[in-house]
Write a protein that holds these residues in place. Structure first.
Motif, PDB file in Angstrom:
ATOM      1  N   VAL A   9       0.840  -1.198   0.000  1.00  0.00           N
ATOM      2  CA  VAL A   9       0.000   0.000   0.000  1.00  0.00           C
ATOM      3  C   VAL A   9       0.877   1.250   0.000  1.00  0.00           C
ATOM      4  CG1 VAL A   9      -1.654   1.338   1.388  1.00  0.00           C
ATOM      5  CG2 VAL A   9      -2.004  -1.113   1.034  1.00  0.00           C
ATOM      6  N   LEU A  10       1.946   1.250   0.785  1.00  0.00           N
ATOM      7  CA  LEU A  10       2.877   2.379   0.815  1.00  0.00           C
ATOM      8  C   LEU A  10       3.522   2.588  -0.555  1.00  0.00           C
ATOM      9  CD1 LEU A  10       4.414   4.520   2.518  1.00  0.00           C
ATOM     10  CD2 LEU A  10       6.145   2.756   2.893  1.00  0.00           C
ATOM     11  N   PHE A  11       3.939   1.492  -1.192  1.00  0.00           N
ATOM     12  CA  PHE A  11       4.542   1.581  -2.523  1.00  0.00           C
ATOM     13  C   PHE A  11       3.565   2.170  -3.536  1.00  0.00           C
ATOM     14  CE2 PHE A  11       5.107  -0.303  -6.736  1.00  0.00           C
ATOM     15  CZ  PHE A  11       6.365   0.179  -7.047  1.00  0.00           C
ATOM     16  N   PHE A  12       2.349   1.641  -3.571  1.00  0.00           N
ATOM     17  CA  PHE A  12       1.355   2.150  -4.520  1.00  0.00           C
ATOM     18  C   PHE A  12       0.987   3.600  -4.210  1.00  0.00           C
ATOM     19  CE2 PHE A  12       0.351  -2.359  -5.539  1.00  0.00           C
ATOM     20  CZ  PHE A  12       0.575  -2.260  -6.900  1.00  0.00           C
ATOM     21  N   GLY A  13       0.898   3.944  -2.944  1.00  0.00           N
ATOM     22  CA  GLY A  13       0.626   5.322  -2.571  1.00  0.00           C
ATOM     23  C   GLY A  13       1.739   6.258  -3.022  1.00  0.00           C
ATOM     24  N   TRP A  17       1.428   9.252  -5.719  1.00  0.00           N
ATOM     25  CA  TRP A  17       1.839  10.613  -5.387  1.00  0.00           C
ATOM     26  C   TRP A  17       2.850  11.144  -6.409  1.00  0.00           C
ATOM     27  CZ3 TRP A  17       6.568  12.785  -4.085  1.00  0.00           C
ATOM     28  CH2 TRP A  17       6.504  14.120  -3.675  1.00  0.00           C
ATOM     29  N   ILE A  18       3.834  10.328  -6.778  1.00  0.00           N
ATOM     30  CA  ILE A  18       4.822  10.745  -7.783  1.00  0.00           C
ATOM     31  C   ILE A  18       4.129  11.053  -9.101  1.00  0.00           C
ATOM     32  CG2 ILE A  18       6.756   9.937  -9.213  1.00  0.00           C
ATOM     33  CD1 ILE A  18       7.778   8.456  -6.711  1.00  0.00           C
ATOM     34  N   GLY A  19       3.194  10.199  -9.504  1.00  0.00           N
ATOM     35  CA  GLY A  19       2.456  10.427 -10.743  1.00  0.00           C
ATOM     36  C   GLY A  19       1.667  11.715 -10.724  1.00  0.00           C
ATOM     37  N   ALA A 173      -5.884   8.261 -15.631  1.00  0.00           N
ATOM     38  CA  ALA A 173      -5.937   9.390 -14.693  1.00  0.00           C
ATOM     39  C   ALA A 173      -4.701  10.277 -14.778  1.00  0.00           C
ATOM     40  CB  ALA A 173      -6.110   8.877 -13.265  1.00  0.00           C
ATOM     41  N   LEU A 174      -3.570   9.680 -15.038  1.00  0.00           N
ATOM     42  CA  LEU A 174      -2.353  10.476 -15.033  1.00  0.00           C
ATOM     43  C   LEU A 174      -1.935  10.752 -16.455  1.00  0.00           C
ATOM     44  CD1 LEU A 174      -0.498   8.632 -12.170  1.00  0.00           C
ATOM     45  CD2 LEU A 174      -1.892  10.669 -12.026  1.00  0.00           C
TER      46      LEU A 174
END
Length: 174
Positions: A9-13, A17-19, A173-174
């Motif tokens: 979850v931290l990795f995907f979050g 955020w970077i995206g 989305a991005l």
């Protein structure tokens, strides 16, 4: 199990955020694909390497050949890394960057089309990329789904569907 889940979850979050943070810099194809050519050679090399040595190599190759041939399979991986990746980067990297910047091309099909002034070559290169990206993407989904299935005890089909949905959301989305 909870720690694994929290790390994912931290990795995907973090990736989300970077995206979202970098989204403002990619208003066109040049910004999205090439970061407006503002990225240096080391970051470009790391991006190339992470794309080249993706889950196909780490999950598929390591699992299949490592299990079958043991540590001796490392030589094939090292040969692939140094000859297939490093040599290609050293021989073609600088020339390709200079020529693609001169031609204002963002993708390899675009590069071939402009370099040889041939729309047919551009279309053929695009078709080749599209056709060969299908099994490549399928092998990524396969490897990562098996990995997540083993790590989190989730059904393989559900992993594939979740990854496809997340990929679609991220790309749109991005």
């Amino acid at each position: 199990m909870i720690l694994k889940f929290l790390l994912v979850v931290l990795f995907f979050g973090l990736m989300l955020w970077i995206g979202l943070y970098c989204r403002k810099n990619s208003v066109d194809v040049n910004g999205f694909v090439l970061a407006d050519r503002s990225v240096g050679p080391w970051l470009s090399a790391f991006a190339y390497g992470t794309s080249y040595f993706s889950a196909v190599v780490f999950v598929g190759y390591a699992g299949q050949f490592g299990w079958r041939y043991g540590v001796a399979a490392t030589w094939v991986g090292l040969g692939n890394a140094f000859i297939g990746s490093l040599m290609a980067w050293a021989v073609l990297g600088r020339r390709t960057r200079i020529m693609s910047q001169y031609l204002s091309s963002a993708t390899m099909p675009d590069f071939f089309g402009k370099r040889f002034t041939s729309d047919a070559l551009k279309i053929a290169a695009s078709i080749i990329c599209f056709v060969f990206l299908i099994p490549y993407t399928a092998s990524l989904y396969n490897g990562l789904s098996r990995l997540f299935g083993m790590a989190f005890n989730i059904v393989y089909t559900l992993c594939v569907v979740i990854m496809a949905v997340l990929t679609g959301i991220y790309v749109i989305a991005l």
